[in-house]
Every structure is written in structure tokens, then in C-alpha cells.
Design an enzyme around this catalytic site. Structure first.
Site, short mmCIF file in Angstrom:
data_model
loop_
_atom_site.label_atom_id
_atom_site.label_comp_id
_atom_site.label_asym_id
_atom_site.label_seq_id
_atom_site.Cartn_x
_atom_site.Cartn_y
_atom_site.Cartn_z
CE1 TYR A 427 2.57 34.77 -12.12
CE2 TYR A 427 2.61 32.87 -10.70
CZ TYR A 427 3.22 33.98 -11.20
OH TYR A 427 4.47 34.31 -10.79
CD GLU A 428 1.47 28.70 -14.61
OE1 GLU A 428 0.89 27.73 -15.12
OE2 GLU A 428 1.98 29.61 -15.29
N GLY A 429 -3.26 28.32 -12.15
CA GLY A 429 -4.38 27.72 -11.44
C GLY A 429 -4.49 28.34 -10.06
#
Length: 566
Positions: A427-429
Site C-alpha cells: 500500500y501507498e504505492g
């Protein structure tokens, strides 16, 4: 098992390794004196050890659940959340103008790591709120700031981030959620978002959702996306939660780990929202929150690594099995167990130092306005996120291995760290996206920011030759090899950069880790054995990683789907 907050370790890294003194010397952060830092770290450590750590296992065994449209959180989480908010920990870095402490991000990052080590499922809640506060501070109207930020800082209200949709994951521009102008300054937001961390809870007075959506005249792709504040309850004239907005939790995901953190599917049906920033410019505002979260998630990886290491070390010192080369029977004295524990500790130190160095660069960029500091913060952010979370996973994996067969048994707790850490690399890229960001957007300066950092590493290593010539020579040589690799990289086309992005990022992290270990060894002779372990056993991987990077894209695309399936 009990968690011990590494307060003295934070003081050492901040003071001796990443240059916190530069931050305290600025006018903006002059109140971050050594005494203040010590007091804050100590108080946060006590909270984590006594209040939050006991909640970690309960959150895993008794997940959050959805009952009749209401999210019921894990036992003790409401009390733990109140302890976090009453201590003022949510608004540490927020502006004093709205009730925040105005403290450096470097100090906030250290405290967030301790909270994450103690109970990562709960720590995700204030982390999302902290990111939302920063986004509102930079992009919201004064009216929105005055209404929402004080309540977010106090913890009375919580914040979330709504980007992902079933058909638009990393490709945010493919989203289908729409917004329509109501004609009174508000907007009607309709659509469904997935993977919304802490999308709801039963202890906050309001849940404030930042939602990406497209207006009817919004251009395709990310250029036409706008950002909206869509609260669970619409504030009344006094700013208190009023009528229920037309949104709700459809379901909670059944996850591999982080069971105490409710991950929601959110449905918006013409929900009332307020524009944040300008129309069609939502990604700029959302990236403010995402960059905050990327550093925070990187430190979550370090948090898991620290907890997993403490757990494994205690087990290895107590577990008796076989006769070791040292004549003892505790498995900590078996060579391979010692190797695993050494790697766990060395990796945790390196990832922590990289994240805190990134936070210091953020603070210095903010306090001085220096473009060089801002560029360094931008360069280090994807490295801190990707390396920190990769190390969280790898250290947790080693923790299970140290436990042997007992690591595969849930009762020991070792497996939870591995399960909880896994999503941080996604997550968050995803970490692949972080690596492509590093070799793409962060190299648009032709590698200038990278070269400045590498020059500092080489200069420091040259000075260190007088004291630790063997270790310093290796660090200098590794930095020079990375400089040459960077020169090759920036001369390549995008597809070849992207093909080598992941090994390049890891190689950069390996060199940074060696550099910070060398600084630690110079400051404290007792740290020389760990520094030697990191520099002699881990840092040499940079050579193989650079070789991978130089292979480019041709070999990857030669592996056609047919070749993979055959």
C-alpha cells in the site's frame, strides 16, 4: 511478549547519525531541544510499553467486525485510541495555529515507529489522520481548516484517504467515482472505494473521508481528478456532527494480517462533499497526504522489524537446543542463529536511519526553504518506504525462522509480525512503483540530488579512513560504484530505467545502510561489530544489484507470456 521502546536508540540515531541538531538549530523547530526530545520519546515509550503493546495480540485474535452497518473495533482499541489522543500524539507535527505541537517530522516519525511496534493495527488510525491534517493545511480553504483540523488534531474526529477502486488500483486515473456541483458550494459524490484503512470505527465522533472523484468536465486520467472532504456526519452550524451523510461501509475485508484495523469497502451515494484545493487538481492535494503516508508506512516496516527482532532475540536466548560452538546450549550461540539475529538488527538499524534521515530532510526543507533539502527529502522518500517495508517483511520472516517450528505456531506470536508486515510493501504505492518513482520523477534533475548525497557519503568515508580504514574503504568504494551506476541509469530510456528500478533502489539502500552504520561505529566503538556485519556481509549485495540494473528491459520482455507458460 513485552515490548521495550528503544528510546536510547532513537536518541543515538537522531543525535549521532542523521543530524537532528540541524533541525533544532532552525528558528521553526527551536523548541525541539535535546531535553524536549528526550521527554517526548520517554513518555511515548511508556505509553507504548504499558498501554498499547498489550492490545496487539487482542487485535489479531479478535478482529474488527461489521454489525448492522456499524464497525465494532477490537477489545481495548477504543481505550488505546483515547490514550493516544489524550497524549496529543496525533497532532505532534501539526501547526500550533490549530492546536498542534508544531514538532519536527523527525520526532513524529520516531514516535510513530514506537506506536507501530506496540500495535500496528491501531497505529494505522492516527497515521491516516496525520496525513489528512497535512493535506488540509496545504490545500484546504480557511473555513475547512478551522472546522476540521482542530478536531482531527484532538482525535475527536478521524481521517481517511479514499483513492482505490476495484477497476482503478495503482492506475488512479481510471477511477469512476463522480462528483457533481450542487450549486451551493457543495458537491454530490457517488461511487465505491475499496481498501479504505479505518474506513469507520465506533470511538470517533466523526469520520472525515478525503475522496478522489471526477467532475463532469474533468479531463480523462489524473489531470481531471478533484479531491473532496466527505464526512460521515455533516457538521451543523456549530461545527458538531449533524445528520448522517449518504455514505456507508459495504463490507470489511478478510485480510492476511492487521486484523484489528478495519479495511472497508465504502459506498458514496450522492454524499455531500466540499472541494479541497482547486477543481481538477485533486492529485496535487492527495500526493501531499500520500507522501506523508509513504514515509509513515516505511517506518511501519521498521516498527514490525523492531518488534520481531525483540521477540526473536528473547526466544533465542531462552531456547535450549544442542551444543553450540561456545559450549552453551541456548540457540543464540549457534552460528546461523547468530547470523539471522545480526541481520535482523543490522537491517532494522539501517532502515530506521534512512527513514529518520528522510524526516530530517523534510524538516530542513520546511524550515529553510532550501531546494536542495527538499530534493533530498523527495529522493529519500521512495527509498525509505520501499526499503523499510521490504526489511519489515524480511526481518519478520527471519523472526519466524529463528523460532523454528514454533515460529509457524500462532501462539508464539512470531507469525503475526510476518502477516502484519506483508501489506506494507503493497500500500501507498507498491515498492515497484516506489522504485520507478525513484528512477523516473526523482531523477528528472539528471541525478543531481543523488550525486550530492553520494558525494557526502564519499567525503565522510574519506574522513573515516583514519579511524576505521577497512570499513570506510568499503563504503567509499560502494558509493563510487553507485555513482557510476546512477550515471548509466540517467542516460537510459524510461523502459530500461524501470526494468532496473527495483535493484537500483535496493542498491542505493545498501549503500546508505553502510554509510549510517559507519557513522554509528565512529560515534560509538561498541557498535563496530554490527557495522562490520552490515558493511562486510550485507552491503556487498550492491554489486550484484547494480549488475541486475544494467541488464535493462530487453531480457525481461524476452520472457514472453508464452515462454512463462511453457
Amino acid at each position: 511478549m513485552p515490548y521495550r521502546a528503544p528510546v536510547s536508540e532513537f536518541r543515538f540515531v537522531l543525535d549521532q547519525v542523521v543530524g537532528m541538531d540541524q533541525v533544532a538549530a532552525t528558528e521553526l523547530f527551536a523548541e525541539a531541544t535535546p531535553e524536549t526530545v528526550e521527554a517526548i520519546l520517554s513518555e511515548a515509550g511508556k505509553l507504548c510499553e504499558t498501554v498499547l503493546a498489550p492490545l496487539n495480540r487482542a487485535g489479531d485474535l479478535t478482529p474488527a467486525k461489521l454489525e448492522n452497518g456499524v464497525v465494532r473495533t477490537s477489545p481495548g482499541f477504543a481505550e488505546g485510541y483515547r490514550a493516544i489522543t489524550e497524549g496529543g500524539w496525533v497532532g505532534m507535527a501539526a501547526s500550533p495555529e490549530h492546536g498542534g505541537m508544531g514538532l519536527p517530522m523527525s520526532l513524529t516519525t520516531a514516535v510513530n515507529e514506537m506506536i507501530g511496534s506496540a500495535c500496528l493495527s491501531l497505529q494505522l488510525n492516527p497515521l491516516m489522520t496525520q496525513g489528512q491534517i497535512e493535506a488540509l493545511e496545504h490545500h484546504a480553504s480557511d473555513a475547512i481548516k478551522e472546522l476540521y483540523i482542530p478536531k482531527l488534531i484532538s482525535g475527536e474526529w478521524c481521517g481517511t484517504m479514499n483513492l482505490t477502486e476495484a477497476g482503478a488500483g495503482s492506475d488512479v486515473g481510471a477511477l469512476r467515482t463522480k462528483a457533481e456541483r450542487n450549486g451551493d458550494g457543495t458537491y454530490a459524490v457517488t461511487g465505491q472505494k475499496i481498501f479504505i484503512t479505518w474506513g469507520d470505527n465506533d470511538f470517533a465522533g466523526n469520520i472525515c473521508h478525503l475522496v478522489l472523484a471526477r467532475l463532469p468536465d474533468g479531463a480523462p486520467g489524473t489531470r481531471g481528478i478533484s479531491l473532496f472532504m466527505v464526512p460521515k456526519f455533516i457538521p451543523d452550524e456549530s461545527g458538531n456532527p449533524g445528520k448522517r451523510n449518504s455514505l456507508g461501509v459495504v463490507s470489511l475485508e478478510h485480510k492476511l494480517g492487521l486484523h484489528g484495523s478495519p479495511t472497508a469497502v465504502m459506498q458514496y451515494d450522492g454524499a455531500t462533499g466540499w472541494l479541497i484545493g482547486e477543481e481538477h487538481k485533486g492529485m496535487a492535494a492527495m500526493f501531499t497526504m500520500m507522501n506523508n503516508a509513504r514515509l509513515g508506512v516505511g517506518m511501519q516496516g521498521v516498527a514490525i522489524a523492531e518488534a520481531a527482532f525483540q521477540h526473536a532475540l528473547t526466544y533465542a536466548m531462552d531456547r535450549k537446543q544442542g551444543k553450540t560452538p561456545l559450549g552453551a546450549t541456548a540457540i543464540v550461540d549457534h552460528a546461523d542463529v547468530r547470523r539471522m539475529l545480526g541481520q535482523m538488527k543490522a537491517e532494522t538499524f539501517a532502515a530506521r536511519a534512512i527513514a529518520l534521515a528522510c524526516a530530517v530532510a523534510i524538516d530542513m526543507g520546511r524550515a529553510t526553504g532550501s531546494a536542495d533539502w527538499q530534493a533530498r527529502a523527495a529522493l529519500l522518500t521512495p527509498i525509505a518506504k520501499a526499503y523499510g517495508t521490504d526489511m519489515g517483511n524480511e526481518v519478520a520472516y527471519l523472526g519466524v525462522q529463528v523460532h523454528g517450528g514454533m515460529g509457524f505456531i500462532e501462539e508464539t506470536g512470531a507469525a503475526q509480525f510476518s502477516r502484519d508486515a506483508r501489506v506494507t510493501s503493497i500500500y501507498e504505492g507498491t515498492n515497484g512503483i516506489q522504485a520507478m518513482d525513484l528512477v523516473g520523477r526523482k531523477m528528472m534533475d539528471g541525478g543531481a540530488a543523488a550525486y550530492r548525497l553520494l558525494q557526502e557519503i564519499e567525503d565522510h568515508a574519506s574522513e573515516a579512513r583514519a579511524t576505521l580504514p577497512d570499513l570506510a574503504g568499503d563504503v567509499w568504494a560502494a558509493a563510487e560504484a553507485l555513482r557510476e551506476a546512477t550515471e548509466w541509469l540517467v542516460a537510459q530510456e524510461a523502459k530500461d530505467r524501470n526494468a532496473g528500478a527495483v535493484p537500483y533502489l535496493r542498491a542505493f539502500a545498501r549503500v546508505l545502510g553502510g554509510h549510517y552504520h559507519l557513522k554509528a561505529a565512529l560515534a560509538d566503538a561498541s557498535r563496530q561489530p554490527l557495522a562490520a556485519f552490515a558493511i562486510k556481509r550485507l552491503m556487498p549485495e550492491h554489486s550484484a544489484l547494480i549488475a541486475q540494473m544494467r541488464e535493462g528491459a530487453a531480457g525481461l520482455y524476452a520472457l514472453t507470456p508464452e515462454a512463462l507458460a511453457s
